[in-house]
Structures are given as structure tokens and as C-alpha cells.
Design an enzyme around this catalytic site. Structure first.
Site, PDB file in Angstrom:
ATOM      1  N   LYS A 140       0.824  -1.228   0.000  1.00  0.00           N
ATOM      2  CA  LYS A 140       0.000   0.000   0.000  1.00  0.00           C
ATOM      3  C   LYS A 140       0.844   1.257   0.000  1.00  0.00           C
ATOM      4  O   LYS A 140       0.497   2.257  -0.616  1.00  0.00           O
ATOM      5  CB  LYS A 140      -0.976   0.004   1.174  1.00  0.00           C
ATOM      6  CG  LYS A 140      -0.299   0.161   2.535  1.00  0.00           C
ATOM      7  CD  LYS A 140      -0.821  -0.797   3.535  1.00  0.00           C
ATOM      8  CE  LYS A 140       0.366  -1.510   4.138  1.00  0.00           C
ATOM      9  NZ  LYS A 140       0.067  -2.752   4.778  1.00  0.00           N
TER      10      LYS A 140
ATOM     11  N   GLY B 211      -2.417 -10.370   8.740  1.00  0.00           N
ATOM     12  CA  GLY B 211      -2.098 -11.762   9.077  1.00  0.00           C
ATOM     13  C   GLY B 211      -1.704 -12.534   7.836  1.00  0.00           C
ATOM     14  O   GLY B 211      -2.078 -12.181   6.711  1.00  0.00           O
TER      15      GLY B 211
ATOM     16  N   LYS C 198      -4.012   3.515   2.619  1.00  0.00           N
ATOM     17  CA  LYS C 198      -5.165   2.725   2.183  1.00  0.00           C
ATOM     18  C   LYS C 198      -6.298   3.643   1.722  1.00  0.00           C
ATOM     19  O   LYS C 198      -6.992   3.351   0.740  1.00  0.00           O
ATOM     20  CB  LYS C 198      -5.617   1.812   3.319  1.00  0.00           C
ATOM     21  CG  LYS C 198      -4.582   0.717   3.625  1.00  0.00           C
ATOM     22  CD  LYS C 198      -4.868   0.021   4.951  1.00  0.00           C
ATOM     23  CE  LYS C 198      -3.856  -1.080   5.228  1.00  0.00           C
ATOM     24  NZ  LYS C 198      -3.967  -1.638   6.590  1.00  0.00           N
TER      25      LYS C 198
HETATM   26  N1  HSE Z   1      -0.523  -2.854  10.328  1.00  0.00           N
HETATM   27  C1  HSE Z   1      -1.764  -3.040   9.638  1.00  0.00           C
HETATM   28  C2  HSE Z   1      -2.892  -3.107  10.633  1.00  0.00           C
HETATM   29  C3  HSE Z   1      -1.816  -4.263   8.784  1.00  0.00           C
HETATM   30  O1  HSE Z   1      -2.685  -3.021  11.839  1.00  0.00           O
HETATM   31  O2  HSE Z   1      -4.015  -3.259  10.187  1.00  0.00           O
HETATM   32  C4  HSE Z   1      -1.104  -4.086   7.494  1.00  0.00           C
HETATM   33  O3  HSE Z   1      -1.639  -3.046   6.736  1.00  0.00           O
END
Ligand code: HSE
Length: 471
Positions: A116, A339, A216
Site C-alpha cells: 500500500k 495476518g 489505504k
Molecule cells: N498494520 C496493519 C494493521 C496491517 O494493523 O491493520 C497491514 O496493513
């Protein structure tokens, strides 16, 4: 289905060569799914996939859990991308990921990435390279992990007009805010719990300061509004300033605090305050449009949402994205946003899609930027504020407070007053708590109102300010 049946359905026998760049948690899960599910993937694509190499920093490390032959691990990613039909990039970061993706495309490979940060920083260059090289660039895993979201926006909803996206797209911050809400923990303790469970990194800056969510949001807004939006265009506030008092104030309002990625189309009639401003912590004004033209607001910040809103029920480290479209109405996408296996699921979906194109010819949809909507500054975003004040309890104070709102053309929706016990330092002075919730106004007007309130001698303290979303 037997292996023989699968073989019969193949339409191309030369395997498609897969190069995997990176073998951390996600890369390991991708490699394992590619090896474990090889038969089904062959049947679904119409052609076998062959892993021709996995680029890693330490090729001698035992990675037997991947199911990939040890001889295929290499440190020479530059060479690897020259002999693949599909390159899966899960290294992350800007370099060397960007150079490797561009080199892969130049050599005719389609690319699947979860990156991203790179897409939000330099997406247009990658999309253009994909078009020039006649290959695919797919990135479903880059936003909200396992949740099918980008393909629905890019394909299923492409006949509709998206009005607004409200997303919980960062699991770490959702976990932290959820713990603060349900256990009364402070921010620091909740972050420590998230770290102990492996949700938060040792350095949680990218998550708690909203950088991850902002990248994002840029990707979501670009797809939803057919407009180039980069990370620098997104107004960003993280959750480090969310206090136990904010969480309590939200509870009293029957609301919950969430870190929201908001991508919103502001129609020309409701363009907000032309004074703009308010871009203290992030970007957001680089392509500020004028009010009469309308535009899009793309922002990440904590906000109160009513507990009745579907996003309020998103607990722990889950992600969810609420989409409002003209014809479809309200849609909710929910699932695991991070994950190994969940992210690998999204990556494998993209691998099958781009591999099918390699088998039958053609490409998936490329970048769509035809709308080129202006990106509004944070000051022009239309929102509501919840403001808690600690005020002197004497005649005329409420009138002064109300006047500050009126002078900034901000309409009050509700006011609640509660007497507080006197301050031990000035025991003779009455004290009250005033909680004001506004109607919708431009963020610039709301923020100027808060400044004016803070300057009033009768306002002892502004104890909590939080935007309210999700009506
Ligand atoms: N670090 C991100 C989160 C996951 O805590 O959602 C990867 O984008």
C-alpha cells in the site's frame, strides 16, 4: 475432483512461472498455499503454476514450512524477476520493491502486490508501466487484507456512483481503541497489549499515527472516484491524542471512537468554508478545489460513531469498510485485515486472476482517472464536532459559548450541562461541564469555533474535541 480431471481441464500445459519476492509471514503463507493447493489452482486457472524462485535476504534459513524446494531461495531478486510470468511482491516499502516491480513488468510479468505504501506514493508510475508493458498490476491485499474490496470497487460497483466510504482499515488501532473502550485502559497500556499479541509492531508509528490507514484511504479514493489520490493528498490524524476522557465522552453519547478512513464526495452545493485551513497534521490541500466545483474529501482521523452504526460493532483487530453508493445504497465489507493466511488469500485471488489473463489473453482493468475531481482541503470537509468544555457556572456563560458558535456560523444540535464539584484552587467559583454536539459544518469553521471557545475567559478548559461521523 481427481488430479486427472484437473489435467483434462488445462488449456495450456507450459506452467506459468511464479516469482515470489519476500518470504516473511505473508510470503510464507503465499508459498504454502501455492504448493498445498497446486492442483486446484491449476484447475481454476487452466494451467499449472510453477514457483521458479523466492527472493529472500537469508537463503540458508530453514523455510521448510513453505513447501518450496530449498534450492529455489535466492538473494538475486533482480535476476529472478526477469524469468517469471507473474511476480508476487510482498517485500513492502518503497525500494527495492518499486524497481523490482518495474523491472518485472518490463520483462513481461504481471505483478501482484500487497504494497500500500508504494501504491499510495507512486501508484501512477506503476499503473502506467503496467499499461505500457501490457501486463496486469493487481493489489487486492494492499487494503484490508483478506476482505474482497478493491475488486468490488473497481469492477462490481463500476456501474454505480460511490458517494462515501467509511473504513476501519487498520487493525492495530482498532484493537487499541476497542481495548480503551471496553476495559478503560489508557492509550499506552492498550498499545502494549496490542504489541504483546503481535498486532502492533515494536515501533507502532505507522499504525497509531495513521500513515498505514492514509495510504489505504488514498487507494480506496482513487478507485472509488476515478481520480488520482496519493498519500500526500490525505489529511491524517492518528490516535495518539485520544484520551480516556474522549472515550468516556463517547460512551456518554452512546458512541464509540474509531480511527476512520473517510473518502467522500462533496457535491458542488455543499463545498464548505472557503477559508480552508485545518491541515495541521497531514496533507490534504495540495489540490484544493473551490467550493462551487465540489470535490472529494479524503481523510483519516479518529471520530465518534453511534453504537448503532454497523462499524461500531467491529471489534478487536478486525477491519470493515462501509460503502455508500447512489444505486446500491449501503454496503458493508468485513473481515481480517492482516495476518499471513488472510492476506495470502487476497494475494492468491489476484494470482489466479492475472494468471487467467496470461492463459486466455487480455488484461484486467487498469487505472481509471477520468473524473479528475479536485481534492478538498481538510478545512473544506463537512463534519460534526462533539466538544466538552469545563466552564465557570455563572450568568451569561452559556450565552457566550452559544455566541462563539453563532459567530462562526456553526449550528448547535444538542447541549448538555452538568454541574461539577468546585476546583479546590477556587472553591468559591461554580463549575459546570458543557457538552455541545454541532450540526454539520466545514471543519475550518468548527476548528475556528473551538479556538474561539478556548480563548473565552469563562471556559476553564476544552476537555475533549472529537469529530462525529456515521449518521
Ligand atoms: N498494520 C496493519 C494493521 C496491517 O494493523 O491493520 C497491514 O496493513
Amino acid at each position: 475432483m481427481s488430479q486427472t480431471d484437473r489435467t483434462v481441464k488445462q488449456t495450456r500445459t507450459r506452467p506459468l512461472r511464479i516469482a515470489l519476492l519476500g518470504c516473511g509471514v505473508v510470503g510464507t503463507a503465499v508459498a504454502r498455499l501455492l504448493t498445498d493447493n497446486a492442483g486446484d489452482l491449476t484447475a481454476r486457472i487452466g494451467c499449472p503454476l510453477e514457483i521458479v524462485g523466492v527472493a529472500v535476504r537469508r537463503p540458508d534459513k530453514n523455510r521448510s514450512e513453505t513447501g518450496v524446494d530449498a534450492s529455489l531461495f535466492t538473494t538475486d531478486a533482480e535476476e529472478l524477476v526477469t524469468r517469471a510470468d507473474v511476480v508476487i511482491e510482498v517485500i513492502g516499502g518503497i525500494e527495492p520493491a518499486r524497481s523490482l516491480i518495474l523491472a518485472a513488468m518490463k520483462h513481461g510479468a504481471s505483478v501482484v502486490t500487497a504494497n500500500k505504501a508504494l501504491l499510495a506514493e507512486d501508484g501512477p508510475r506503476l499503473y502506467q508501466a503496467a499499461q505500457e508493458c501490457d501486463v496486469d498490476l493487481y493489489y487486492e491485499a494492499s487494503v484490508a487484507g483478506a476482505i474482497p474490496l478493491l475488486r468490488p470497487l473497481r469492477e462490481s460497483l463500476v456501474g454505480d456512483d460511490v458517494r462515501r466510504i467509511l473504513g476501519i482499515v487498520n487493525g492495530t488501532t482498532n484493537y487499541v481503541l476497542d481495548k480503551m473502550d471496553t476495559t478503560g485502559a489508557g492509550f499506552g497500556d492498550a498499545v502494549e497489549q496490542a504489541q504483546a499479541l503481535g498486532y502492533a509492531e515494536a515501533d507502532p508509528t505507522a499504525d497509531v499515527e495513521g500513515f498505514d490507514a492514509a495510504a489505504k484511504a488514498a487507494i480506496l479514493a482513487s478507485l472509488a472516484f476515478h481520480t488520482r489520490v496519493g498519500a500526500k493528498d490525505v489529511y491524517r490524524e492518528g490516535i495518539t491524542d485520544v484520551s480516556a476522557a474522549d472515550i468516556r465522552a463517547a460512551r456518554e453519547m452512546d458512541c464509540v471512537v474509531k480511527l476512520l478512513a473517510i473518502c467522500e464526495r462533496i457535491p458542488s452545493s455543499g463545498g464548505g468554508d472557503s477559508k480552508g485551513g485545518g491541515d495541521s497534521k497531514g496533507g490534504g490541500d495540495s489540490k484544493a478545489g473551490n467550493d462551487s466545483a465540489g470535490g472529494i474529501s479524503v481523510r483519516v482521523h479518529p471520530a465518534m460513531i453511534p453504537r448503532t452504526h454497523p462499524l461500531a460493532g467491529v471489534r478487536e483487530a478486525f477491519n470493515a469498510v462501509f460503502v455508500e453508493a447512489e444505486s446500491a445504497g449501503q454496503l458493508m465489507f468485513y473481515g481480517q485485515g492482516a495476518g499471513g493466511d488472510p492476506t495470502a488469500s487476497a494475494i492468491l485471488g489476484d494470482v489466479v486472476a492475472v494468471a487467467r489473463h496470461k492463459v486466455v489473453g487480455g488484461r484486467g482493468p487498469g487505472e481509471s482517472t477520468y473524473q479528475e475531481l479536485p481534492i478538498l482541503s481538510m478545512g473544506q470537509a463537512m463534519t460534526r464536532y462533539h466538544i466538552s468544555l469545563d466552564v465557570a457556572d455563572r450568568p451569561g456563560v452559556l450565552a457566550q459559548v452559544a455566541l462563539a458558535f453563532a459567530e462562526h456560523n456553526v449550528s448547535i444540535e444538542t447541549v448538555r450541562q452538568q454541574l461539577l464539584s468546585p476546583d479546590p484552587d477556587s472553591p468559591d467559583e461554580g463549575r459546570a461541564s458543557l457538552v455541545v454536539v454541532t450540526h454539520t459544518a466545514s471543519d475550518a469553521a468548527l476548528s475556528a469555533t473551538v479556538d474561539a471557545l478556548a480563548a473565552l475567559s469563562t471556559v476553564r478548559a476544552v476537555t475533549s474535541v472529537m469529530r462525529v461521523e456515521g449518521e
